[in-house]
Design a protein around this motif. Structure first.
Motif, PDB file in Angstrom:
ATOM      1  N   ASP A 200      -4.734  15.890   2.862  1.00 39.94           N
ATOM      2  CA  ASP A 200      -5.521  15.012   1.994  1.00 39.94           C
ATOM      3  C   ASP A 200      -4.623  13.847   1.581  1.00 39.94           C
ATOM      4  OD1 ASP A 200      -7.609  16.890   2.028  1.00 39.94           O
ATOM      5  OD2 ASP A 200      -6.764  17.936   0.298  1.00 39.94           O
ATOM      6  N   TYR A 201      -5.208  12.664   1.472  1.00 40.24           N
ATOM      7  CA  TYR A 201      -4.381  11.541   1.036  1.00 40.24           C
ATOM      8  C   TYR A 201      -5.179  10.548   0.211  1.00 40.24           C
ATOM      9  CZ  TYR A 201      -6.263   8.769   4.973  1.00 40.24           C
ATOM     10  OH  TYR A 201      -7.076   8.102   5.853  1.00 40.24           O
ATOM     11  N   LYS A 202      -4.410   9.753  -0.522  1.00 37.13           N
ATOM     12  CA  LYS A 202      -4.971   8.699  -1.357  1.00 37.13           C
ATOM     13  C   LYS A 202      -4.083   7.474  -1.199  1.00 37.13           C
ATOM     14  CE  LYS A 202      -6.215   7.548  -6.074  1.00 37.13           C
ATOM     15  NZ  LYS A 202      -6.492   8.034  -7.404  1.00 37.13           N
TER      16      LYS A 202
ATOM     17  N   GLU B 245       0.818  -1.207   0.000  1.00 35.35           N
ATOM     18  CA  GLU B 245       0.000   0.000   0.000  1.00 35.35           C
ATOM     19  C   GLU B 245       0.853   1.260   0.000  1.00 35.35           C
ATOM     20  OE1 GLU B 245      -2.604  -0.315   3.364  1.00 35.35           O
ATOM     21  OE2 GLU B 245      -3.888  -1.769   2.356  1.00 35.35           O
ATOM     22  N   VAL B 246       0.534   2.175  -0.905  1.00 36.42           N
ATOM     23  CA  VAL B 246       1.251   3.436  -1.039  1.00 36.42           C
ATOM     24  C   VAL B 246       0.257   4.556  -0.743  1.00 36.42           C
ATOM     25  CG1 VAL B 246       2.584   4.928  -2.570  1.00 36.42           C
ATOM     26  CG2 VAL B 246       2.756   2.428  -2.795  1.00 36.42           C
ATOM     27  N   THR B 247       0.511   5.278   0.348  1.00 35.43           N
ATOM     28  CA  THR B 247      -0.344   6.404   0.712  1.00 35.43           C
ATOM     29  C   THR B 247       0.376   7.686   0.338  1.00 35.43           C
ATOM     30  OG1 THR B 247      -1.408   5.175   2.493  1.00 35.43           O
ATOM     31  CG2 THR B 247      -1.540   7.580   2.598  1.00 35.43           C
ATOM     32  N   MET B 248      -0.251   8.466  -0.520  1.00 39.36           N
ATOM     33  CA  MET B 248       0.312   9.715  -1.022  1.00 39.36           C
ATOM     34  C   MET B 248      -0.450  10.853  -0.352  1.00 39.36           C
ATOM     35  SD  MET B 248       0.355   8.365  -4.969  1.00 39.36           S
ATOM     36  CE  MET B 248      -1.336   7.778  -4.805  1.00 39.36           C
ATOM     37  N   VAL B 249       0.302  11.804   0.233  1.00 42.86           N
ATOM     38  CA  VAL B 249      -0.293  12.815   1.100  1.00 42.86           C
ATOM     39  C   VAL B 249       0.051  14.223   0.618  1.00 42.86           C
ATOM     40  CG1 VAL B 249      -0.540  13.552   3.503  1.00 42.86           C
ATOM     41  CG2 VAL B 249       0.133  11.193   3.000  1.00 42.86           C
ATOM     42  N   SER B 250      -0.912  15.126   0.682  1.00 46.36           N
ATOM     43  CA  SER B 250      -0.669  16.535   0.364  1.00 46.36           C
ATOM     44  C   SER B 250      -0.309  17.284   1.644  1.00 46.36           C
ATOM     45  CB  SER B 250      -1.918  17.170  -0.256  1.00 46.36           C
ATOM     46  OG  SER B 250      -2.895  17.417   0.743  1.00 46.36           O
ATOM     47  N   CYS B 251       0.173  18.498   1.494  1.00 51.76           N
ATOM     48  CA  CYS B 251       0.510  19.311   2.665  1.00 51.76           C
ATOM     49  C   CYS B 251      -0.736  19.700   3.455  1.00 51.76           C
ATOM     50  CB  CYS B 251       1.308  20.546   2.264  1.00 51.76           C
ATOM     51  SG  CYS B 251       0.360  21.755   1.307  1.00 51.76           S
ATOM     52  N   LYS B 252      -1.896  19.609   2.820  1.00 48.12           N
ATOM     53  CA  LYS B 252      -3.150  19.928   3.490  1.00 48.12           C
ATOM     54  C   LYS B 252      -3.690  18.746   4.293  1.00 48.12           C
ATOM     55  CE  LYS B 252      -5.015  21.016  -0.403  1.00 48.12           C
ATOM     56  NZ  LYS B 252      -5.947  21.401  -1.459  1.00 48.12           N
TER      57      LYS B 252
END
Length: 129
Positions: free
Chosen positions: A111-113, A102-109
């Motif tokens: 939010d993640y996917k 699993e790869v969780t990609m996160v924004s500075c805000k």
């Protein structure tokens, strides 16, 4: 460990990034199947080629300590969009992680996917059979 804890560890790792050229801070937290977590940050170099991404830093730290079974990784940057691993990092993940990783990609805000490695790299090059 839940994804929010992994994201927190990645955010803390991001603070240690060495980015005098791009100013683009990235942190990663790699979860091993036994629950151990390795963190990494991006480390730049003026020659660019020797620059190492946060994801690879975390994976290489784990591999150098004898770990070979991984469950998930969280990646965060200063971008307002979720931070996706580069192609080189995806290939390194393919070397050491299964398609269900699993790869969780996160924004500075915040939010993640979360996606699987197979979704990120559907036709990974591999010498494994």
């Amino acid at each position: 460990m839940d994804v929010t804890e992994l994201i927190k560890k990645a955010a803390k790792a991001k603070e240690k990034a060495y980015v005098p050229y791009s100013g683009f801070y990235v942190g990663a937290a790699l979860l091993c199947k036994d629950g151990t977590v390795f963190t990494g940050c991006n480390i730049e170099n003026s020659a660019y080629g020797p620059t190492n991404c946060a994801e690879r830093t975390a994976i290489f730290k784990a591999v150098s300590e004898g770990y070979r079974e991984f469950q998930a990784i969280a990646i965060i940057s200063d971008s307002e969009e979720v931070t996706s691993p580069c192609g080189v990092c995806r290939q390194v993940m393919a070397e050491f992680c299964g398609p269900e990783f699993e790869v969780t990609m996160v924004s500075c805000k915040g939010d993640y996917k979360t996606v699987t490695l197979e979704e990120l790299l559907p036709y990974a090059f591999s010498m494994k059979k």
